[in-house]
Design a protein around this motif. Sequence first.
Motif, PDB file in Angstrom:
ATOM      1  N   SER A  52       0.836  -1.199   0.000  1.00 39.27           N
ATOM      2  CA  SER A  52       0.000   0.000   0.000  1.00 39.27           C
ATOM      3  C   SER A  52       0.875   1.254   0.000  1.00 39.27           C
ATOM      4  CB  SER A  52      -0.916   0.015   1.226  1.00 39.27           C
ATOM      5  OG  SER A  52      -0.165   0.286   2.391  1.00 39.27           O
ATOM      6  N   ASP A  54       0.712   3.661   2.110  1.00 37.22           N
ATOM      7  CA  ASP A  54       1.137   3.896   3.482  1.00 37.22           C
ATOM      8  C   ASP A  54       2.333   3.021   3.836  1.00 37.22           C
ATOM      9  OD1 ASP A  54       0.675   5.336   5.963  1.00 37.22           O
ATOM     10  OD2 ASP A  54       0.159   3.369   6.804  1.00 37.22           O
ATOM     11  N   ARG A  58       6.020   4.506   4.829  1.00 41.64           N
ATOM     12  CA  ARG A  58       6.682   4.179   6.099  1.00 41.64           C
ATOM     13  C   ARG A  58       8.021   3.489   5.888  1.00 41.64           C
ATOM     14  NH1 ARG A  58       2.987   4.532  10.513  1.00 41.64           N
ATOM     15  NH2 ARG A  58       0.852   4.772   9.765  1.00 41.64           N
ATOM     16  N   TYR A  91       1.556  12.935  -1.088  1.00 41.65           N
ATOM     17  CA  TYR A  91       0.903  11.898  -0.297  1.00 41.65           C
ATOM     18  C   TYR A  91       0.859  12.308   1.175  1.00 41.65           C
ATOM     19  CZ  TYR A  91      -0.014   7.535   2.099  1.00 41.65           C
ATOM     20  OH  TYR A  91      -0.550   6.585   2.931  1.00 41.65           O
ATOM     21  N   ALA A  92       1.984  12.798   1.707  1.00 39.88           N
ATOM     22  CA  ALA A  92       2.043  13.220   3.113  1.00 39.88           C
ATOM     23  C   ALA A  92       1.051  14.351   3.372  1.00 39.88           C
ATOM     24  CB  ALA A  92       3.462  13.661   3.469  1.00 39.88           C
ATOM     25  N   GLN A  94      -1.766  15.004   1.767  1.00 41.42           N
ATOM     26  CA  GLN A  94      -3.133  14.486   1.757  1.00 41.42           C
ATOM     27  C   GLN A  94      -3.448  13.695   3.031  1.00 41.42           C
ATOM     28  OE1 GLN A  94      -2.850  13.156  -2.605  1.00 41.42           O
ATOM     29  NE2 GLN A  94      -5.034  13.498  -2.281  1.00 41.42           N
ATOM     30  N   GLN A  95      -2.468  13.015   3.575  1.00 41.96           N
ATOM     31  CA  GLN A  95      -2.688  12.283   4.814  1.00 41.96           C
ATOM     32  C   GLN A  95      -2.948  13.240   5.975  1.00 41.96           C
ATOM     33  OE1 GLN A  95      -3.018   8.823   4.899  1.00 41.96           O
ATOM     34  NE2 GLN A  95      -3.055   9.394   2.754  1.00 41.96           N
ATOM     35  N   ARG A  96      -2.268  14.355   5.991  1.00 39.62           N
ATOM     36  CA  ARG A  96      -2.382  15.311   7.098  1.00 39.62           C
ATOM     37  C   ARG A  96      -3.636  16.172   6.994  1.00 39.62           C
ATOM     38  NH1 ARG A  96      -3.464  18.357  10.511  1.00 39.62           N
ATOM     39  NH2 ARG A  96      -2.112  19.685  11.759  1.00 39.62           N
ATOM     40  N   ARG A  98      -6.216  15.882   4.594  1.00 39.98           N
ATOM     41  CA  ARG A  98      -7.394  15.210   4.034  1.00 39.98           C
ATOM     42  C   ARG A  98      -8.013  15.965   2.861  1.00 39.98           C
ATOM     43  NH1 ARG A  98      -6.133  10.496   5.549  1.00 39.98           N
ATOM     44  NH2 ARG A  98      -6.200  10.093   7.767  1.00 39.98           N
ATOM     45  N   PRO A 117       4.266  14.704   7.490  1.00 42.15           N
ATOM     46  CA  PRO A 117       2.947  15.278   7.206  1.00 42.15           C
ATOM     47  C   PRO A 117       2.683  16.616   7.897  1.00 42.15           C
ATOM     48  CG  PRO A 117       2.747  12.924   7.543  1.00 42.15           C
ATOM     49  CD  PRO A 117       4.172  13.293   7.880  1.00 42.15           C
TER      50      PRO A 117
END
Length: 141
Positions: A52, A54, A58, A91-92, A94-96, A98, A117
């Motif tokens: 994935s 994520d 990581r 990506y970071a 969008q994770q933080r 949203r 993020p």
Amino acid sequence: MTPTDDQIAGLLRAGYAVAHIEKTLHTGGVRIRRVRDRLRIPTNRPGPKAESLDEQFRRRTVATDDGHLVWPHADGQLKLREGASVSAARYAFQQRYRRPPVGSVLPGCGTPRCVHPDHVEDQPMRTTLSTQLAQIFGSAA
């Protein structure tokens, strides 16, 4: 020259996919499947599950002692399952937050290649910060 059933069976037993055998032996998929079924050769099982985003993020980031997450790879990309890619910084973000970022995403902390993020900023965030600094400190900021 038409391939023999033994040639087809050999490639099937070696684990080759039907599409590969079609190209290699220049024969149809229907014939290959008939040989496979007649000889009761099991179909290929799918390979390992794709990692994935994520998990990729990581695995590929490096935490520093001063609280940053650095992306040490020159490409800066995470691979999507569809074959496309997305930058680690986007990506970071969008994770933080949203939401999709607007414009380029850069590390607001000033650390090169930081993709933490909490440290990444998109264009509107940088513009807002510049405006706020200008209001506080004047045009010198």
